[in-house]
Design an enzyme around this catalytic site. Structure first.
Site, PDB file in Angstrom:
ATOM      1  N   GLU A 133       4.799  30.618 -56.323  1.00 42.05           N
ATOM      2  CA  GLU A 133       4.696  29.641 -57.128  1.00 42.05           C
ATOM      3  C   GLU A 133       4.763  30.225 -58.537  1.00 42.05           C
ATOM      4  OE1 GLU A 133       4.886  26.460 -57.469  1.00 42.05           O
ATOM      5  OE2 GLU A 133       3.980  26.148 -59.282  1.00 42.05           O
ATOM      6  N   TRP A 134       5.932  30.840 -58.912  1.00 42.46           N
ATOM      7  CA  TRP A 134       6.297  31.528 -60.306  1.00 42.46           C
ATOM      8  C   TRP A 134       5.185  32.279 -60.462  1.00 42.46           C
ATOM      9  CZ3 TRP A 134      11.337  30.615 -60.298  1.00 42.46           C
ATOM     10  CH2 TRP A 134      11.747  29.440 -59.735  1.00 42.46           C
ATOM     11  N   GLU A 154      10.412  15.669 -56.833  1.00 39.14           N
ATOM     12  CA  GLU A 154       9.393  16.434 -56.325  1.00 39.14           C
ATOM     13  C   GLU A 154       8.107  15.849 -56.415  1.00 39.14           C
ATOM     14  OE1 GLU A 154       8.951  20.224 -58.382  1.00 39.14           O
ATOM     15  OE2 GLU A 154      11.010  20.729 -58.157  1.00 39.14           O
ATOM     16  N   ARG A 156      16.465  18.799 -50.539  1.00 35.79           N
ATOM     17  CA  ARG A 156      16.810  19.459 -51.827  1.00 35.79           C
ATOM     18  C   ARG A 156      16.523  20.974 -51.974  1.00 35.79           C
ATOM     19  NH1 ARG A 156      13.549  19.241 -57.015  1.00 35.79           N
ATOM     20  NH2 ARG A 156      15.107  20.253 -58.512  1.00 35.79           N
ATOM     21  N   ASN A 169      10.626  14.601 -61.021  1.00 35.79           N
ATOM     22  CA  ASN A 169       9.567  15.487 -60.608  1.00 35.79           C
ATOM     23  C   ASN A 169       8.226  14.840 -61.373  1.00 35.79           C
ATOM     24  OD1 ASN A 169      11.446  16.999 -59.348  1.00 35.79           O
ATOM     25  ND2 ASN A 169      11.114  18.734 -60.567  1.00 35.79           N
ATOM     26  N   TYR A 204       3.670  15.123 -60.826  1.00 37.23           N
ATOM     27  CA  TYR A 204       2.601  15.670 -60.158  1.00 37.23           C
ATOM     28  C   TYR A 204       1.261  14.955 -60.557  1.00 37.23           C
ATOM     29  CZ  TYR A 204       5.668  19.269 -58.254  1.00 37.23           C
ATOM     30  OH  TYR A 204       6.631  19.928 -57.540  1.00 37.23           O
ATOM     31  N   ASN A 248      17.034  21.875 -63.166  1.00 36.54           N
ATOM     32  CA  ASN A 248      15.787  21.393 -62.903  1.00 36.54           C
ATOM     33  C   ASN A 248      14.640  21.493 -64.017  1.00 36.54           C
ATOM     34  OD1 ASN A 248      13.501  20.704 -60.706  1.00 36.54           O
ATOM     35  ND2 ASN A 248      12.734  22.537 -61.616  1.00 36.54           N
ATOM     36  N   GLU A 249      14.114  20.424 -64.593  1.00 39.32           N
ATOM     37  CA  GLU A 249      12.944  20.563 -65.571  1.00 39.32           C
ATOM     38  C   GLU A 249      13.388  21.159 -66.857  1.00 39.32           C
ATOM     39  OE1 GLU A 249       9.522  21.942 -63.611  1.00 39.32           O
ATOM     40  OE2 GLU A 249       9.388  20.121 -62.289  1.00 39.32           O
ATOM     41  N   GLN A 273      12.039  30.957 -55.038  1.00 44.37           N
ATOM     42  CA  GLN A 273      10.648  30.686 -54.571  1.00 44.37           C
ATOM     43  C   GLN A 273      10.747  30.878 -52.941  1.00 44.37           C
ATOM     44  OE1 GLN A 273      10.247  26.784 -56.586  1.00 44.37           O
ATOM     45  NE2 GLN A 273       8.077  27.679 -56.679  1.00 44.37           N
ATOM     46  N   HIS A 292      17.775  26.142 -60.999  1.00 48.47           N
ATOM     47  CA  HIS A 292      16.371  26.087 -60.932  1.00 48.47           C
ATOM     48  C   HIS A 292      15.819  27.487 -61.201  1.00 48.47           C
ATOM     49  CE1 HIS A 292      13.166  23.746 -58.587  1.00 48.47           C
ATOM     50  NE2 HIS A 292      12.379  24.569 -59.211  1.00 48.47           N
ATOM     51  N   TRP A 335       7.391  18.014 -52.642  1.00 43.30           N
ATOM     52  CA  TRP A 335       7.102  19.433 -52.716  1.00 43.30           C
ATOM     53  C   TRP A 335       6.231  20.008 -52.132  1.00 43.30           C
ATOM     54  CZ3 TRP A 335      10.473  22.873 -54.952  1.00 43.30           C
ATOM     55  CH2 TRP A 335      10.190  24.034 -55.155  1.00 43.30           C
TER      56      TRP A 335
HETATM   57  C1  PNW Z   1       7.887  22.234 -60.628  1.00 46.54           C
HETATM   58  N1  PNW Z   1       3.482  21.231 -65.432  1.00 46.54           N
HETATM   59  O1  PNW Z   1       7.514  22.841 -61.755  1.00 46.54           O
HETATM   60  C2  PNW Z   1       8.926  23.202 -60.234  1.00 46.54           C
HETATM   61  O2  PNW Z   1      10.205  22.540 -60.028  1.00 46.54           O
HETATM   62  C3  PNW Z   1       8.804  23.849 -59.091  1.00 46.54           C
HETATM   63  O3  PNW Z   1       9.699  24.956 -58.809  1.00 46.54           O
HETATM   64  C4  PNW Z   1       7.227  24.280 -58.639  1.00 46.54           C
HETATM   65  O4  PNW Z   1       7.009  25.053 -57.775  1.00 46.54           O
HETATM   66  C5  PNW Z   1       6.638  22.697 -58.695  1.00 46.54           C
HETATM   67  O5  PNW Z   1       6.799  22.268 -59.844  1.00 46.54           O
HETATM   68  C6  PNW Z   1       5.119  23.186 -58.783  1.00 46.54           C
HETATM   69  O6  PNW Z   1       4.367  23.671 -59.707  1.00 46.54           O
HETATM   70  C7  PNW Z   1       6.248  22.601 -62.697  1.00 46.54           C
HETATM   71  O7  PNW Z   1       2.718  21.990 -65.864  1.00 46.54           O
HETATM   72  C8  PNW Z   1       5.777  23.623 -63.405  1.00 46.54           C
HETATM   73  O8  PNW Z   1       3.354  20.115 -65.328  1.00 46.54           O
HETATM   74  C9  PNW Z   1       4.837  23.080 -64.339  1.00 46.54           C
HETATM   75  C10 PNW Z   1       4.217  21.758 -64.281  1.00 46.54           C
HETATM   76  C11 PNW Z   1       5.168  20.762 -63.351  1.00 46.54           C
HETATM   77  C12 PNW Z   1       6.129  21.398 -62.813  1.00 46.54           C
END
Ligand code: PNW
Length: 488
Positions: free
Chosen positions: A441-442, A386, A83, A316, A318, A175-176, A26, A129, A434
């Site tokens: 962002e992917w 995150e 991190r 992580n 959100y 990661n995830e 990223q 990652h 984060w």
């Molecule tokens: C994380 N969801 O990804 C990743 O670890 C990071 O690389 C990324 O940039 C960041 O969150 C922000 O998106 C996620 O759909 C991707 O809930 C998708 C989800 C959560 C986290």
């Protein structure tokens, strides 16, 4: 919206660590510099531009060439921790256990780690990652072949421990895993987008990928404990993401069960084997049947042995969602157990104010509940590895610098941690925002900007946003407040 969104600035423990997080693909750029090999993300972001908003991360933040400046920036923000992830293909360009090591790639991470240590910033390093070397994907499908991947990943991890472990004391294997399994191997919205290729078996493959991650993680934890722990005295674990789920209709038992089951399918899938050393959750076994792989007796023993070695739960997180049990009989390929997710409940109430992304709502109460849920089920200290949000329109540097929306999000989520610690008795030891800076962002390309530092992707100039200073200052005052409180 009827939500109380006043930041209270509740205290945090004096030794609570704060930091920022990033991932190699990223931010680094330098896509083919100094002998770096290709990863599945280099391929994916060039394959079909519409899959990644027409954008790739060949240059991105150009962190590979601007790393010293980025470390100084973090030092100026008083971060305790950074991190980041290592790009496997930078240090073993072809990825495999018999392939050559790229010393220039090693030198880059050595320099980064040395600069962090010199600035008294603790490095927390993620080994995987999302950027598997392309060559191991071409050879055997990377995560799709459990045995091959595990052997190559062990070799890569051993190289990292050997070369960096004298200074790196916190390691994250993956990661995830949920996102890797479901988004990259079922929905196909992340690399390698395998399910879009002919002849794929989306019924079995996401669960096999998850299985590979769990076993590769456990093998590397075992190796660290046996070969490195005594001399390096570091810690190792995994990072899991997950929303908190509230019932869509709080008066329906079916929705309450659905909310709980959704978290078991999201988090328990990985956390039960990793942190409890047990089989997959019984609900998953009975629902998915033979789609979920079996652990052999030796593998069960490996899980049991390594579970207590995981030093903390890397969380992580959100946002929060509502979960609704659909009454229709599930289609036989429905893997969620026929649960629908939404941000609005049966009474039309939104879970929280919307950020720059529709699913990412400001819902700190759900965060507090998730901290409790994880603590109760796994009883292991938590580090929030995150947390953050974009809010939209931040290409404009003036709007980005005045990011009140994000400052409030951070403030409320830190209040939630404080209450989880002091009112609920949950052990939370750190918080990494984060992200350090706006980045790739992917599949959304440079659209969503999660940075606490603005990046102009034309000039590559970094400008701290208000939230960078908010975090610096709030940690100073919250931790002071708590030491006064601890004395009383
Ligand atoms: C994380 N969801 O990804 C990743 O670890 C990071 O690389 C990324 O940039 C960041 O969150 C922000 O998106 C996620 O759909 C991707 O809930 C998708 C989800 C959560 C986290």
């Amino acid at each position: 919206t009827g939500h109380d969104l006043t930041v209270q600035e509740f205290p945090l423990p004096a030794n609570f660590a704060w930091g920022t997080a990033t991932a190699a693909y990223q931010i680094e750029g330098g896509a083919s510099q100094d002998g770096k090999g290709k990863s599945i993300w280099d391929t994916y972001s060039h394959l079909e531009p519409s899959r990644t908003n027409g954008e790739n991360a060949d240059v991105s933040c150009d962190h590979y060439n601007r790393m010293p400046e980025d470390v100084e920036l973090m030092a100026s923000l008083d971060v305790d921790v950074y991190r980041f992830s290592i790009a496997w293909s930078r240090i073993i360009p072809l990825g495999g256990r018999d392939d050559p090591v790229n010393e220039k790639g090693i030198a880059f991470y050595n320099d980064l780690i040395d600069r962090l240590v010199a600035r008294n910033i603790e490095p927390v390093v993620t080994l995987y990652h999302w950027d598997a070397p392309q060559e191991i994907y071409d050879r055997y499908g990377a995560l799709l072949d459990t045995g091959e991947f595990r052997a190559d990943f062990e070799h890569y991890a051993r190289l990292c421990f050997t070369r960096f472990g004298d200074r790196v004391k916190k390691w994250v294997t993956f990661n995830e895993p949920y996102i890797i399994s479901i988004f990259a191997h079922l929905n196909g919205t992340l690399a390698p987008g395998h399910c879009r290729e002919a002849g794929t078996d989306t019924k079995a493959e996401p669960w096999r990928v998850g299985h590979t991650i769990i076993l590769s993680h456990a093998a590397v934890v075992d190796m660290y404990a046996r070969e490195f722990q005594a001399s390096q005295e570091g810690e190792i674990t995994i990072v899991l993401n997950g929303h908190f789920y509230e019932p869509y209709n709080a008066s329906l038992q079916a929705d309450k069960d659905a909310a709980e089951r959704r978290m078991v399918f999201y988090i328990g899938w990985f956390a039960d084997p990793v942190f409890l050393g047990s089989d997959y959750p019984a609900e998953m076994r009975s629902y998915l049947g033979p789609r979920l792989p079996e652990f052999t007796p030796d593998e069960r023993e490996l899980l049991r042995r390594t579970a207590p070695i995981n030093a903390f739960y890397g969380m992580n997180h959100y946002s929060t969602k509502y979960a609704r049990q659909l009454s229709d009989p599930p289609a036989d390929d429905d893997w969620t157990s026929n649960i629908e997710e939404s941000s609005v409940n049966s009474e039309g109430k939104e879970i929280g104010p919307v950020s720059g992304l529709g699913w990412l709502r400001v819902a700190p109460e759900g965060f507090r509940k998730l901290l409790n849920w994880v603590w109760k089920r796994y009883h292991v200290p938590i580090i929030v590895t995150e947390n953050g949000c974009p809010y939209g329109g931040e290409e404009d540097v003036a709007r980005a610098v005045d990011d009140k929306f994000r400052q409030r999000y951070f403030g409320l989520y830190l209040d939630a941690i404080s209450r989880a610690i002091y009112e609920d008795g949950v052990v939370v030891k750190g918080y990494y925002a984060w992200s350090l800076m706006d980045n790739y962002e992917w599949s959304a390309g440079y659209g969503p900007r999660y940075g606490i530092v603005h990046v102009d992707f034309t000039t590559l100039k970094r400008t701290p946003k208000g939230s960078a200073y908010y975090l610096r200052d709030t940690f100073k005052s919250r931790r002071k407040a708590s030491s006064r409180r601890d004395v009383c």
